[in-house]
Enzyme design. Structure first.
Site: not given
Length: 707
Positions: A45, A114, A175
């Site tokens: 990430e 995200k 994540c």
């Protein structure tokens, strides 16, 4: 022809704002993945700027330099022929997102923001980024000129989409999204995504890796498919350590997994998976097929990728990877490896010459010393095969041709310990410290500081006309505490003096980092002197409980063959800051605290992990300590323990504002600076809360009398 896809999940030791180093590591991982036949490469990430930029994410420089690195990756023909997943911040319509950027043959296929941000514990993503709130939708993103010129495109797809390769469909999860109740991979898999990629910056905590493995295994068992998980590794500039462990799973089976702790800057884990096995697995689950075909199922936009992910091979010439057994480390092993790797990253990036540790002869400084010993073991094991590690060793030691042959030999060059004795110290602790230093090979100093203590007391007496005395000599509590604190704070001063000048005395070029050794229990209770030798540059054990440290020492005694550690385990914890009482009775930490270390661990976990205030902690502890026949404490005794804990916790909370940066190893950590955000000025009477506890005790007494 079989449909076998070779996939690469990368572990990179990125460093926040190190754009040169981060670019080099990204490029190396892509080249290595491609050379091994991978057609899809997944990275950690925010790997371009580094995950830990924090408020630097608010600067336009960070975004600009990230685009510059991306342009450099796009124009490199050596990186063509492989679908690349990388990460950076992107400002879209004046809103900043944490994004994955998928590129192929010099062009941008998809910028995927995200959706669910990590915003608890050590994470503050909502401070810098917005979450994408429109699942299964995309829009155009206008690219900056520097990238548009290189990629030959003015806009790129921005949003939540699937990537359609010529023979497989890829979905993107980031994540935190894996950890949410409605994880995106479910809808993606129902809409045909056969490969889910996840780019993560997940830090190490004791016992945490099991949860990651279980979540991914469950995702692929429930949905079918291939899951490629990449993670950052190393200390990127903060208290946390990212522990790698990239992995590839298919249909609930682990096909490959990277090391959890490693000194390597780049690690690429590869696996070959069978797409036909994924399709067969899904087709056999009728309930899954019904959900996928339902009108209510999400339908994702598709972005085309002109690449076949399956490797062309004749029958019998290639095969999918066989499942492997996952080895999860015991917590004691994790304590020995995580903080050790963190220390190595810190010292090599700080440009200093090693570490200095006040070694008291107690278990806390002993555990810190053993962690440094573990670090030396890791370095010696890695140096012969890793040119970067060897180069770092030579730079730290200042020896151009040095090759470390043993952990003891390396410690002698980069680790200095010192026993700072006083008239109140015992021969036993001095001897334990000396023999531990010999066992691990540190350059050891044994000194007495009585003359320095006496000089400070004499100065006070000369100014005020009064000479303070210890309690055992008739002094007041204030005198007794002040005399203890003089010793403790002078140890900090001496530690920094020796850390700066011992290398000069030894003819080595660089100063040493000072290590602290305060455990999580003592920090929680405030049982340490503010600005004593627990105030240092780094503290490897600051979020680890006394119980876990003892477990680690027992493990190291056996597995590192350090027999001396059995004596540390047997010794009574003592600060040794006051003369022995009548009959030679020594100062006891647990007696002075008014609670045991085991009790402190229970208080700490209820306070932080279970989110208990005084009253709810009392209710919890009734079940643990009153109704449990093996303990059998009265409600009044439980109440007094809870009230004592919260009184000392609150009056000492101010000490945590100046605590040494500590390795984050556990959710139990009381670190005020980042993890445990509570005030430091309390009404220590807790009048309302303590009345509620007293009322509950009275009600129980009345109920017992009636019954």
């Amino acid at each position: 022809m079989p449909h076998f896809v070779t996939l690469a999940a990368c572990v990179l030791n990125q460093w926040a704002l190190d754009f040169d180093g981060n670019y080099a590591r990204i490029r190396e991982s892509i080249v290595r993945a491609k050379a091994c036949g991978a057609r899809l490469r997944v990275g950690p990430e925010l790997e371009i700027p580094g995950y830990g930029c924090q408020d630097h994410f608010l600067e336009s420089d960070t975004r600009q330099h990230s685009w510059e690195v991306l342009a450099r990756l796009l124009r490199d023909p050596a990186l063509h022929g492989i679908l690349i997943d990388t990460g950076m911040p992107v400002l879209h319509r004046s809103t900043q997102y944490n994004c994955r950027v998928l590129i192929l043959d010099g062009a941008i296929l998809l910028i995927r923001p995200k959706m669910h941000l990590a915003n608890d514990g050590n994470y503050r993503e909502l401070r810098w980024f917005a979450g994408w709130t429109r699942p299964a939708s995309i829009e155009d993103h206008v690219l900056p000129q520097i990238v548009a010129d290189v990629a030959g495109q003015r806009v790129a797809a921005f949003g939540d989409a699937l990537v359609d390769a010529l023979d497989a469909c890829v979905g993107v999860e980031l994540c935190e999204e894996l950890f949410t109740p409605q994880s995106p991979h479910v809808a993606m898999a129902l809409d045909g995504a056969e490969i889910i990629i996840n780019s993560s910056a997940s830090h190490h905590e004791l016992r945490k890796l099991q949860r990651r493995v279980d979540l991914i295994r469950e995702a692929t068992l429930k949905c079918g498919g291939i899951y490629v998980y990449a993670n950052q590794q190393g200390c990127d500039g903060d208290r946390v350590y990212y522990d790698g462990s990239a992995m590839v799973l298919a249909n609930g089976r682990v096909l490959a997994m990277a090391r959890q702790f490693s000194l390597a800057d780049v690690d690429v884990v590869l696996a070959t998976a069978d797409l036909d096995a994924v399709r067969a697995f899904r087709a056999a689950a009728s309930s899954r097929s019904l959900q996928a075909a339902a009108e209510s199922a999400s339908r994702f936009p598709r972005v085309a990728a002109a690449i076949a992910l399956a490797t062309p091979c004749a029958l019998g010439t290639c095969a999918p990877s066989r499942p492997i057994a996952v080895r999860l480390l015991a917590p004691a092993e994790e304590i020995g490896l995580g903080p050790a790797c963190w220390l190595w990253d810190y010292v090599r990036r700080a440009g200093l010459g090693g570490f200095f540790l006040p070694l008291s002869g107690g278990i806390d400084s002993c555990a810190t010393a053993v962690i440094v010993h573990s670090m030396c073991r890791l370095v010696v094991a890695a140096a012969p095969d890793d040119a970067r590690v060897l180069a770092d060793v030579r730079r730290i030691t200042g020896l151009a041709d040095y090759v470390p042959r043993s952990a003891r030999e390396l410690a002698a060059r980069i680790f200095c310990t010192a026993y700072m004795g006083s008239a109140n110290s015992t021969p036993a602790t001095r001897d334990r410290a000396r023999r531990l230093a010999h066992a691990i090979g540190s350059h050891h100093i044994d000194l007495d500081m009585d003359a320095v203590v006496a000089a400070v007391v004499a100065l006070f007496a000369r100014v005020t006309g009064r000479t303070p005395q210890y309690a055992v000599h008739g002094g007041s509590a204030a005198e007794n505490l002040a005399l203890q604190n003089i010793q403790a704070r002078l140890r900090m001063l001496l530690a920094y003096l020796f850390a700066a000048l011992v290398p000069w005395v030894r003819g080595t070029p660089k100063a040493l980092l000072v290590l602290g050794a305060a455990n999580a229990d003592e920090s929680l209770r405030g049982y340490f002197t503010k600005y004593d030798c627990s105030s240092a540059d780094l503290n490897p054990i600051g979020s680890i409980s006394k119980a876990d440290l003892r477990m680690f020492i027992d493990y190291a005694r056996v597995h590192m063959q350090l027999d001396i550690l059995s004596e540390f385990l047997a010794a009574m914890p003592s600060a040794e800051l006051v003369p022995a009482a009548e009959g030679g009775r020594l100062q006891s930490d647990e007696e002075e605290m008014g609670m045991t270390y085991d009790e402190l661990s229970v208080f700490g976990r209820l306070r932080k992990i279970e989110k208990c205030g005084p009253y709810s902690m009392f209710i919890h502890l009734l079940h643990l300590w009153h109704f449990d026949a093996d303990v059998g404490l009265s409600p009044q005794a439980v109440a007094e323990k809870v009230k004592r804990f919260f009184f000392y916790y609150s009056i000492n909370r101010h000490k945590m504002t100046t605590i040494t940066p500590a390795y984050h190893a556990d959710n139990y950590s009381p670190d005020d600076n980042r993890f445990d955000l509570r005030q430091f000025l309390y009404n220590s009477a807790w009048s309302w809360q303590f009345r509620a506890i007293d009322s509950a005790v009275e009600q129980m007494a009345v109920s017992h009398t009636i019954s």
